[in-house]
Design an enzyme around this catalytic site. Structure first.
Site, PDB file in Angstrom:
ATOM      1  CG  HIS A  89      -0.378   0.287   2.504  1.00 13.76           C
ATOM      2  ND1 HIS A  89      -0.086  -0.695   3.439  1.00 13.76           N
ATOM      3  CD2 HIS A  89      -0.010   1.460   3.102  1.00 13.76           C
ATOM      4  CE1 HIS A  89       0.421  -0.143   4.520  1.00 13.76           C
ATOM      5  NE2 HIS A  89       0.480   1.168   4.340  1.00 13.76           N
ATOM      6  CG  ASP A 119      -0.058  -4.037   2.884  1.00 14.61           C
ATOM      7  OD1 ASP A 119       0.092  -3.439   1.802  1.00 14.61           O
ATOM      8  OD2 ASP A 119      -0.121  -3.456   3.977  1.00 14.61           O
ATOM      9  N   GLY A 193       3.495   6.515   8.151  1.00 13.51           N
ATOM     10  CA  GLY A 193       4.886   6.645   7.725  1.00 13.51           C
ATOM     11  C   GLY A 193       5.744   5.502   8.211  1.00 13.51           C
ATOM     12  CG  ASN A 194       6.321   3.852  12.238  1.00 15.68           C
ATOM     13  OD1 ASN A 194       5.795   4.646  13.018  1.00 15.68           O
ATOM     14  ND2 ASN A 194       7.608   3.518  12.327  1.00 15.68           N
ATOM     15  CB  SER A 195       3.190   1.661   6.235  1.00 15.87           C
ATOM     16  OG  SER A 195       2.010   1.821   6.969  1.00 15.87           O
ATOM     17  N   GLY A 248     -13.498 -18.469  -9.879  1.00 17.63           N
ATOM     18  CA  GLY A 248     -14.477 -17.564 -10.470  1.00 17.63           C
ATOM     19  C   GLY A 248     -15.829 -17.538  -9.805  1.00 17.63           C
ATOM     20  CB  VAL A 249     -17.432 -18.754  -6.963  1.00 15.22           C
ATOM     21  CG1 VAL A 249     -17.502 -19.949  -7.882  1.00 15.22           C
ATOM     22  CG2 VAL A 249     -16.412 -18.971  -5.855  1.00 15.22           C
TER      23      VAL A 249
END
Length: 346
Positions: A89, A119, A193-195, A248-249
């Protein structure tokens, strides 16, 4: 020696709560010094590998018009040749990525690959004399272990916070909707900002990638376990993505009637009610219908959407497998051949 009595306790007791010997106070001071020294040594060892990441993104807010957005996050060098681990992200849809090292050097970075389902992302810079952080092992983490977070909250470079591993084995959903397992909970303070920055053990080894915080709480922060990152970085460097399968469900988890559980000896108490089926998808070709309830895939019992996500791995791509369903109270087996996923799909 004078005996003391606790103010809150009205019952006299002989010899209770004696004054603490000077030697004990000195020992406590030494313990505090040892803790401080440990944290300091870890920071000196790891902080040269921690980087600040500035990101620019082009976003369209109306037809024929776009504007540039800026963001900031953290990351850490994990190979001497410039590969950097961070959060997906932080760098998703970035038009330009710039990395600032702890010594002040700045470099443009290229996107190597990202995996929104965990992530995590890998970027790379071309720079000499890089210090790489050592990756640890998150499998045997225990609550109470020292945890040190290093990052760039609000752009304040190489900020250090320390706490403990509050819990292990947590789960939360990524932006793609998939569940991330074995997440580390810590009370080492994190801020925007720690991400992407490292969560580090007292040995100076990275045990997690800081990723999220509950803003309305105090001291409830989360990190992706480093063992998950170890699994992801190989495919990201090789292919730029992590291959997964899909059928595909669209569905939702629903409870199963007790009579069906008993009649068919099902080991699950819930299943996936099929709400939608993509045209020309593996599920469509297998004959799956809306209102069917999925209760098994291959040899694995399926009780929820998350169970299905877990079994739809790269190894299942193009592998014909049995899909166990309940249709109008009748248990059936369909044969399905998952395809490679192109996004956050089931």
């Amino acid at each position: 020696m004078t005996a003391l009595r606790l103010v809150s306790d009205g019952t006299p007791r002989q010899g209770s709560q004696e004054l603490q010997p000077v030697s004990t106070v000195l020992n406590d001071d030494r313990l505090l010094d040892a803790y401080s020294e440990t944290v300091t040594q870890v920071v000196e060892k790891v902080s040269p590998a921690v980087v600040n990441i500035d990101v620019r993104q082009q976003r369209s807010d109306r037809p024929y018009r776009s504007r540039e957005m800026q963001g900031n996050g953290s990351g850490f060098v994990f190979t001497p040749d410039g590969y950097i681990l961070t959060n997906s992200h932080v760098v998703h849809n970035a038009s330009h990525i710039e990395v600032t090292l702890s010594d002040g050097r700045r470099y443009s970075a290229e996107m190597v690959g990202e995996d929104p389902d965990t992530d995590l992302a890998v970027i790379r810079i071309q720079a000499p004399n890089l210090v790489a952080a050592k990756l640890g092992d998150s499998e045997f983490l225990r609550a109470g272990q020292v945890a040190i977070a290093i990052g760039n909250p609000y752009g304040f470079q190489c900020t250090v916070t320390a706490g403990v591993v509050s819990a292990v084995g947590r789960s939360f959903r990524s932006n793609s909707g998939r569940l991330i397992d074995s997440v580390i909970q810590t009370d080492a303070a994190l801020n925007p900002g720690n991400s992407g920055g490292p969560l580090v053990s007292s040995r100076g080894e990275v045990i997690g990638v800081n990723t999220a915080v509950i803003m309305s709480a105090q001291g409830i922060c989360f990190a992706i376990p480093i063992n998950t990152a170890k699994f992801v970085v190989g495919p990201l460097i090789r292919d730029g993505r992590v291959r997964r399968s899909y059928i595909g469900v669209g569905g939702q988890t629903v409870p199963l009637p007790r009579r069906l559980q008993n009649f068919y000896n099902l080991t699950v108490e819930s299943g996936i009610l099929v709400i939608s089926i993509e045209a020309d998808s593996p599920a469509h070709r297998a004959g799956l219908l809306e209102r069917d309830v999925i209760v098994g895939f291959g040899e694995q019992a399926i009780a929820s959407i998350d169970d299905l996500h877990k079994v739809l791995t790269e190894e299942q791509v193009s592998v014909r497998s049995p899909l166990t369903i309940i249709r109008s109270s009748e248990k059936r087996t369909l044969w399905i051949e998952p395809e490679e996923s192109r996004g956050a799909r089931s």
